[in-house]
Design a protein around this motif. Structure first.
Motif, short mmCIF file in Angstrom:
data_model
loop_
_atom_site.label_atom_id
_atom_site.label_comp_id
_atom_site.label_asym_id
_atom_site.label_seq_id
_atom_site.Cartn_x
_atom_site.Cartn_y
_atom_site.Cartn_z
N ILE A 75 52.71 4.69 47.98
CA ILE A 75 53.74 4.50 46.96
C ILE A 75 54.25 3.06 47.00
O ILE A 75 54.36 2.39 45.97
CB ILE A 75 54.90 5.49 47.16
CG1 ILE A 75 54.45 6.91 46.84
CG2 ILE A 75 56.10 5.11 46.30
CD1 ILE A 75 55.42 7.99 47.30
N GLU A 113 60.14 7.97 43.45
CA GLU A 113 61.05 7.03 42.80
C GLU A 113 62.22 6.68 43.72
O GLU A 113 62.66 5.53 43.77
CB GLU A 113 61.56 7.61 41.48
CG GLU A 113 60.51 7.65 40.38
CD GLU A 113 61.12 7.90 39.01
OE1 GLU A 113 62.05 7.17 38.64
OE2 GLU A 113 60.66 8.84 38.32
N GLU A 135 51.58 0.59 45.94
CA GLU A 135 51.41 0.62 44.48
C GLU A 135 52.37 -0.37 43.82
O GLU A 135 52.08 -0.91 42.75
CB GLU A 135 51.68 2.04 43.96
CG GLU A 135 51.37 2.25 42.50
CD GLU A 135 49.89 2.53 42.22
OE1 GLU A 135 49.58 2.90 41.08
OE2 GLU A 135 49.07 2.40 43.15
N ALA A 136 53.50 -0.61 44.49
CA ALA A 136 54.50 -1.54 43.97
C ALA A 136 54.26 -2.97 44.48
O ALA A 136 55.16 -3.82 44.40
CB ALA A 136 55.90 -1.09 44.36
N LEU A 161 61.09 4.10 46.26
CA LEU A 161 60.96 2.79 45.63
C LEU A 161 62.33 2.15 45.37
O LEU A 161 62.55 0.97 45.68
CB LEU A 161 60.18 2.91 44.33
CG LEU A 161 58.68 3.20 44.47
CD1 LEU A 161 58.11 3.66 43.14
CD2 LEU A 161 57.94 1.98 44.99
N THR A 186 59.01 3.03 37.13
CA THR A 186 59.73 2.65 38.34
C THR A 186 58.87 1.77 39.23
O THR A 186 59.35 0.80 39.83
CB THR A 186 60.20 3.90 39.11
OG1 THR A 186 61.07 4.67 38.27
CG2 THR A 186 60.94 3.51 40.38
N VAL A 187 57.58 2.10 39.34
CA VAL A 187 56.64 1.29 40.13
C VAL A 187 56.58 -0.13 39.56
O VAL A 187 56.64 -1.12 40.30
CB VAL A 187 55.24 1.93 40.15
CG1 VAL A 187 54.21 0.94 40.70
CG2 VAL A 187 55.24 3.20 40.97
N LYS A 238 57.76 -3.42 41.47
CA LYS A 238 56.76 -4.45 41.75
C LYS A 238 57.25 -5.83 41.34
O LYS A 238 57.07 -6.82 42.05
CB LYS A 238 55.45 -4.12 41.03
CG LYS A 238 54.28 -5.01 41.41
CD LYS A 238 52.98 -4.47 40.82
CE LYS A 238 51.79 -5.28 41.31
NZ LYS A 238 50.51 -4.72 40.78
N LEU A 240 57.69 7.58 36.71
CA LEU A 240 57.29 7.02 38.01
C LEU A 240 56.55 5.71 37.82
O LEU A 240 56.81 4.73 38.53
CB LEU A 240 56.43 8.02 38.77
CG LEU A 240 55.81 7.53 40.09
CD1 LEU A 240 56.88 7.05 41.05
CD2 LEU A 240 54.96 8.62 40.72
N ASP A 241 55.65 5.67 36.85
CA ASP A 241 54.90 4.43 36.57
C ASP A 241 55.86 3.29 36.20
O ASP A 241 55.67 2.14 36.63
CB ASP A 241 53.91 4.65 35.44
CG ASP A 241 52.72 5.52 35.84
OD1 ASP A 241 52.50 5.67 37.06
OD2 ASP A 241 52.04 6.06 34.96
#
Length: 320
Positions: free
Chosen positions: A224, A308, A227-228, A311, A183-184, A188, A180-181
């Protein structure tokens, strides 16, 4: 499904003991190997101690059904099984062998007991009224996903990690959160090319064709996307879940260059019905064709897999 008279009698006896306040032995406590350390999980009601990692799990909430499947655990029973695939479109599907144990609001205790689970997982608010009856069947972990003292994204990550511990999938949980991190971070980088902030909405279901629900900054879905690196343009009041239900007129508060993301059933697309609504068609972002439908619909209250998906869909929609 027919249940034997013997099983029914056993279940009723256990539940009767619980309702009378008598200490009932937990029937589904997992058996620990000699010398194995116990597992302690913090949930919405306090501490839950497991003798060993659970292997027969009943999930009474779609969020945790999704998370168990992401961890490689096939639940023996789930609530609202038939509707899950319609609403939660990310990640593995529920196995045919998994038993439907009723609705998330009213799970069937007899069916749950017949599965001999060693763990029941669900939402603390939904389970508050029958928590003791469920505990008479097996240990219960009831997470509170909308804790007002914590950001919902942080709560999701914490409960997912705890669920991984409860089923002996610590490494898998860590790997999923690392994914997930990643994907973020990827989203981003790509979303820096997008002009304007975002708003995220869906039909307000039964409240009228010209009424929508918007995700405020306190919601999981908003956090979510933020975060991106995105910015939520909606600043209206929200409920404890981070949602604002408003008439179309309230959308005039949004900036002209907002990226209006929405979801709606194709068979009953509220936003398509607004084509004759003068307030809607007069909105600057509608005139500029800055409305974008996300499809298939992400589950906005899920775990890392749904996060995910949200995003990835946002990037695919906005980054050309």
């Amino acid at each position: 499904m027919r249940r034997s008279a013997i099983l029914l009698g056993t279940v009723l006896a256990v539940l009767a003991l619980a309702s009378c306040g008598s200490p009932a032995a937990t029937t589904g406590q997992p058996t620990a190997a000699p010398g194995a350390a116990k597992i302690t999980i913090q949930d919405g009601f306090g501490s839950v101690e497991l003798a060993a990692a659970a292997t027969r799990v009943v999930s009474l909430e779609w969020t945790y059904t999704e998370e168990l499947l992401a961890l490689g655990v096939t639940p023996v029973g789930v609530a609202d099984k038939a509707l899950y695939n319609d609403w939660v479109t990310a990640g593995p599907r529920i196995a045919e062998s998994t038993v439907d144990v009723g609705t998330r609001q009213e799970p069937n205790l007899e069916t749950i007991a017949s599965l001999k689970p060693d763990l029941i997982v669900g939402n603390a608010d939904r389970l508050a009224n029958n928590i003791e009856s469920l505990k008479a069947i097996a240990p219960v972990v009831a997470f509170r996903w909308n804790d007002p003292a914590k950001a919902q994204l942080a709560v999701m990550k914490e409960s997912f990690t705890s669920l991984g511990e409860a089923v002996g999938k610590d490494a898998e949980a860590a790997k999923a959160l690392a994914g997930l991190d990643a994907t973020v971070a990827s989203a981003k980088e790509k979303l820096t090319a997008v002009d304007g902030a975002f708003a995220l909405a869906y039909p307000a279901g039964g409240a009228g064709a010209a009424t929508v629900t918007i995700f405020a900054k306190t919601s999981l879905a908003s956090q979510i996307l933020e975060e991106a690196g995105m910015t939520n343009a909606w600043t209206g009041n929200a409920d404890s879940d981070g949602l604002s239900t408003v008439g179309v007129e309230a959308l005039t508060r949004l900036p002209a260059d907002v990226n209006f993301l929405y979801v709606s059933p194709s068979s009953d697309d509220t936003f398509a019905k607004l084509a004759d609504n003068k307030v809607w068609t007069g909105l600057p972002f509608v005139k500029a064709a800055r409305t974008y439908k996300l499809d298939p619909t992400p589950w906005f209250y899920g775990g890392p897999t749904s996060a995910e998906q949200l995003l990835n869909q946002t990037v695919a929609t906005l980054v050309k």
